[in-house]
Enzyme design. Structure first.
Site, PDB file in Angstrom:
ATOM      1  N   SER A 429       0.799  -1.210   0.000  1.00  0.00           N
ATOM      2  CA  SER A 429       0.000   0.000   0.000  1.00  0.00           C
ATOM      3  C   SER A 429       0.840   1.273   0.000  1.00  0.00           C
ATOM      4  CB  SER A 429      -0.943  -0.042   1.206  1.00  0.00           C
ATOM      5  OG  SER A 429      -2.001   0.836   1.038  1.00  0.00           O
ATOM      6  N   LYS A 454      -0.578  -4.043  -3.548  1.00  0.00           N
ATOM      7  CA  LYS A 454      -1.856  -3.394  -3.240  1.00  0.00           C
ATOM      8  C   LYS A 454      -1.771  -1.941  -3.691  1.00  0.00           C
ATOM      9  CE  LYS A 454      -5.103  -2.063   0.342  1.00  0.00           C
ATOM     10  NZ  LYS A 454      -5.000  -0.605   0.141  1.00  0.00           N
TER      11      LYS A 454
END
Length: 519
Positions: A429, A454
């Protein structure tokens, strides 16, 4: 905060009646957790604790996330051992398998919750207050999802179908049953990152309050973009300045009277009109050195100017996400370990860099291993500490598949020391966003294992009953526009290279970028 979805009293804002319930929104991640605004109608935006971004991603995980990751890891390890799959692709398999396991568990949790809540509902007497709270809660969830959810992985979400489901739940008069209905509905989004979180889990997200007083601050241009406004009420179209996109319910800022849409003019007597939002948030978060109240001057949307005071002493995040290992020899490597991208990440990394240079470091190793992300804004700011002013840090895409303006480094770099990034399969992320920005600008080489993959942005919305709603609201890309979702970042080296090896890779990167830059 009005309990159980009651209307919030006080003067109406943006011309809406005061009978409408108020919502707040955090953005965790982007990447996983960053603050982001929420539109409830064309006239009014609500915001409060994110991304966060998490990058709202998985920063506050449900109870079953840990066991599922263990099962995923065991399955993948067995698969790789028996099937001879290349190790460099383990992160991709892990990401895909974890998503599928999370989706399955969400469906099971929703089914079990539905049975238990219906049994409970049959035993309790439903009063008007409970029924109102349940219906208010459902209205909030349906509007938040319908307005903000982005089906970035193309799983078949249709806004009209989502809105049509609301009528089927008009008779629900129990808040726990309403929670079960929402969990079941969210499971049908087939998005492992979108979920309902409890009040206690939501409270734990307050460490992602970048300002420390409950404010989500953006530039004027970002304010207009995120509220879908063409201009302010007085006709202005600001591009700079520092604007309040969100106020956390019950926060110090709300108690002092700061409102959505206010423009901050001064902090402690110093003008902040030319300062980036991140630096203003840092000023607010630090409070005053002597503990005295912090003076704040701001301007309302109607043009009126007011002064307020915020407490000078307040608790920030309990522990630093950064640790520093100084070089053992002159011109050696200083290792900066960054565990998460919370509200202290950029400031603490900047402090570590200053100490590293003072300690005679010849190179910086930024260790992002096992960093699952956090606030995307912090990922952007950490990357900006190493980038030249004007460099593109991150690109993102939001509702309607439209590209948003890129995130740009707005100040000179904090250091010019050579940089190596350490990553692994749990680097995800916001951490991947930072890594992609630094490698994409040929500022750093990457060593270790392929990252998780991600590339989605989540926001976390505070609901009237104190719970939170995590939603995927977009996705992000590297400076060159590369989508790393479910792909991850492949490292340049398996272990930390020497400076000559690293410089050869960076030289090739700069040569490759040169034609694109000239075009």
């Amino acid at each position: 905060m009005a309990p159980h979805g009651r209307p919030v009293t006080g003067p109406p804002r943006h011309g809406l009646p005061t009978s409408q319930p108020r919502l707040s929104a955090w953005s965790v991640d982007i990447g996983k957790k960053a603050l982001q605004g929420l539109r409830r109608s064309p006239e009014r935006t609500y915001a409060g604790p994110d991304s966060l971004s998490q990058d709202a991603g998985r920063g506050v995980a449900p109870w079953w996330a840990g066991p599922l990751r263990g099962v995923a890891a065991l399955f993948i390890t067995s698969t790789l051992s028996l099937g001879g799959v290349r190790v460099c692709h383990a992160a991709n398999w892990s990401s895909l398998l974890e998503d599928r396991l999370v989706e399955s568990a969400q469906g099971l949790e929703a089914a079990v919750g539905g049975v238990t809540s219906r049994f409970r509902a049959s035993l309790v007497t439903k009063n008007a207050r409970e029924a109102q709270a349940a219906q208010t809660f459902l209205d909030e969830v349906w509007e938040v999802v319908g307005t903000n959810f982005e089906d970035v992985r193309s799983r078949g979400f249709r806004r009209e179908d989502w809105q049509a489901q609301r009528a089927a739940h008009a008779g629900i008069a129990d808040l726990e049953e309403a929670h079960s209905v929402v969990r079941a509905a969210l499971a049908q989004l087939h998005d492992p990152y979108s979920r309902l979180i409890s009040r206690s889990a939501f409270a734990g997200m307050l460490k992602y309050d970048v300002s420390g007083v409950g404010l989500n601050l953006v530039t004027g241009e970002e304010y207009l973009e995120r509220t879908n406004a063409a201009r302010l009420e007085d006709g202005r179209r600001p591009s700079a300045g520092v604007w309040v996109l969100g106020v956390i319910q019950g926060s110090l800022a709300e108690q002092a009277g700061v409102r959505l849409g206010d423009e901050l003019l001064e902090v402690a007597g110093h003008s902040v009109c030319a300062s980036p939002p991140f630096k203003v948030a840092s000023l607010l978060q630090g409070g005053s050195a002597d503990g005295a109240d912090l003076a704040l001057k701001a301007r309302r949307l109607d043009g009126s100017v007011y002064d307020v005071s915020l407490p000078g002493k307040r608790a920030g995040p309990s522990s630093s996400p950064v640790s520093l290992e100084l070089p053992r020899a002159p011109s050696g490597d200083a290792v900066v370990k960054l565990r998460r991208f919370d509200a202290r990440a950029a400031a603490d990394v900047a402090g570590a860099l200053a100490r590293a240079e003072a300690g005679g470091a010849g190179r910086v190793i930024l260790d992002l291993r096992s960093n699952r992300g956090g606030l995307v804004t912090e990922g952007v700011e950490v990357a900006s500490l190493f980038l030249a002013e004007g460099d593109v840090v991150l690109r993102s895409q939001g509702r309607g598949a439209g590209a948003r303006p890129p995130y740009i480094a707005r100040s000179p770099p904090a250091t010019s020391l050579p940089l190596v990034l350490l990553v692994d399969g749990q680097t995800a992320s916001a951490a991947e966003a930072a890594a992609g920005a630094l490698r994409g600008n040929c500022r750093a080489v990457v060593a270790g294992r392929q990252t998780f993959g991600k590339g989605l942005i989540q926001s976390v919305y505070e609901l009237s009953d104190g719970s939170g709603l995590v939603l995927t609201v977009g996705k992000y890309f590297t400076p060159a526009g590369v989508d790393i979702d479910r792909e991850g970042i492949e490292p340049d080296f398996r272990s930390v290279p020497d400076q000559q090896q690293a410089e050869e890779v960076l030289r090739a990167c700069r040569l490759e970028r040169a034609p694109a830059a000239s075009a």
